[in-house]
Design an enzyme around this catalytic site. Structure first.
Site, PDB file in Angstrom:
ATOM      1  N   TYR A 249       0.892  -1.326  -0.003  1.00 59.25           N
ATOM      2  CA  TYR A 249      -0.119  -0.012  -0.138  1.00 59.25           C
ATOM      3  C   TYR A 249       0.939   1.142   0.047  1.00 59.25           C
ATOM      4  O   TYR A 249       2.104   1.169   0.367  1.00 59.25           O
ATOM      5  CB  TYR A 249      -1.004  -0.062   1.211  1.00 59.25           C
ATOM      6  N   CYS A 250       0.182   2.231  -0.292  1.00 51.32           N
ATOM      7  CA  CYS A 250       0.651   3.569  -0.566  1.00 51.32           C
ATOM      8  C   CYS A 250      -0.154   4.812  -0.091  1.00 51.32           C
ATOM      9  O   CYS A 250      -1.251   4.333   0.180  1.00 51.32           O
ATOM     10  CB  CYS A 250       1.959   3.963  -1.503  1.00 51.32           C
ATOM     11  N   THR A 251       0.324   5.892  -0.311  1.00 51.18           N
ATOM     12  CA  THR A 251      -0.612   7.058   0.118  1.00 51.18           C
ATOM     13  C   THR A 251      -2.065   6.918  -0.760  1.00 51.18           C
ATOM     14  O   THR A 251      -3.115   7.025  -0.287  1.00 51.18           O
ATOM     15  CB  THR A 251      -0.181   8.456   0.018  1.00 51.18           C
TER      16      THR A 251
ATOM     17  N   GLY B 213      -2.167   5.201  -3.829  1.00 50.86           N
ATOM     18  CA  GLY B 213      -2.032   4.108  -4.912  1.00 50.86           C
ATOM     19  C   GLY B 213      -1.274   4.212  -6.008  1.00 50.86           C
ATOM     20  O   GLY B 213      -0.758   3.041  -6.591  1.00 50.86           O
TER      21      GLY B 213
ATOM     22  N   ILE C 268      -4.038   4.547   1.179  1.00 51.51           N
ATOM     23  CA  ILE C 268      -4.534   4.833   2.497  1.00 51.51           C
ATOM     24  C   ILE C 268      -5.443   5.837   2.625  1.00 51.51           C
ATOM     25  O   ILE C 268      -6.402   5.745   3.409  1.00 51.51           O
ATOM     26  CB  ILE C 268      -3.218   5.475   3.342  1.00 51.51           C
TER      27      ILE C 268
END
Length: 295
Positions: A175-177, A179, A204
């Site tokens: 995952y990241c901020t 996508g 997220i």
């Protein structure tokens, strides 16, 4: 005025990036949009803000020119102007990774909707992987996730080579901020032989927007790249502040430190910021504060 903030990206071939930049910059300026948009041959990436009507018009234009779907945009709000000005820039990549095998146009990992994320990361056979930088992970992370402790996204590939093994880590959930980093990170890991790679659709931000806090596996706040510094569940503005001098994320205790001065420096950079810089930052902060009071 409450600002609508739109975090967006779209991997799509851009035939004439300079021409697109010129037309979008002119149109966004007329709409009163602030924020940053990156344009590269592989697509667009940015976080932009304005009134609700101006953001609607902006997204309509982006849909017409790039195919960006409104459903893929992450929305939040800010009680203050989150960016100083509008920047539309040309880049080689919309998220720099420097790995030719990481081509989202060819293949990416399997998208996982926010509502299904908890079930995936609760699976003990799944390795949960944060792809963000250390200054982001320090203020928030998913339960049980591996923090790569990297300084920049380009270091992620080396972290994977040194730390992970496709034979031992056969199921990856990353995952990241918002996508976009996972688009390239998942493509890279598939190219390296990892058989099952999943990533959180919308990142997220989408998770914090859709998953109730009582059901959440997220701990802390999510770093965002604007004046809000961080957001929490429901995408409400977080408690962290950003040091103007070094950009460090400051919690409530940091902001009470004797060496913290809003708009000037914090205890992380107090000793390395010159008196001349402190005086210049102090004057800028005073001018900005006075402007806000009279605006």
């Amino acid at each position: 005025m409450t600002y609508t903030v739109a975090a967006l990206y779209c991997f799509t071939p851009i035939a004439d990036a300079p021409a697109l930049r010129a037309s979008l910059k002119a149109a966004f300026a007329e709409l009163g949009i602030c924020g940053s948009l990156l344009i590269a041959p592989e697509g667009i990436n940015g976080t932009l803000a304005g009134s609700e009507a101006s953001v609607d018009a902006m997204l309509k234009l982006l849909n017409e020119t790039t195919g960006l779907s409104r459903g893929d945009v992450k929305f939040s709000s800010s009680p203050f102007k989150p960016f100083d000005r509008l920047k539309v820039r040309l880049k080689k990549e919309i998220i720099t990774f420097n790995q030719p095998s990481a081509n989202p146009h060819q293949r990416v990992g399997q998208y996982v909707e926010a509502k299904n994320w908890n079930a995936l990361i609760n699976d003990p056979s799944v390795t949960v992987l944060d792809t963000r930088n250390a200054y982001e992970t320090m203020i928030g992370i998913f339960e049980g996730a591996i923090d790569p402790k990297i300084d920049q996204f380009t270091d992620f590939a080396e972290f994977v080579k040194k730390t992970l093994d496709p034979n031992k880590h056969s199921k990856i959930a990353m995952y990241c901020t918002g996508g976009i980093r996972c688009e390239k990170a998942s493509a890279y890991m598939l190219a390296q032989g990892f058989p099952e790679v999943y990533h959180l659709k919308g990142g997220i931000l989408k998770y914090l927007e859709e998953v109730p806090e009582g059901e959440s596996k997220w701990n802390g706040e999510c770093y965002v790249f604007d004046r809000r510094m961080a957001v929490g569940h429901g995408l409400s503005t977080g408690a962290h502040a950003m040091c103007f001098s070094c950009g460090y994320a400051l919690n409530a205790a940091d902001q009470q430190h004797a060496q913290y001065e809003a708009g000037v420096s914090c205890h992380h950079c107090h000793a390395t910021t010159s008196d001349a810089d402190k005086a210049r930052f102090r004057m800028r902060h005073m001018q900005m504060t006075a402007h806000k009071r009279t605006a």
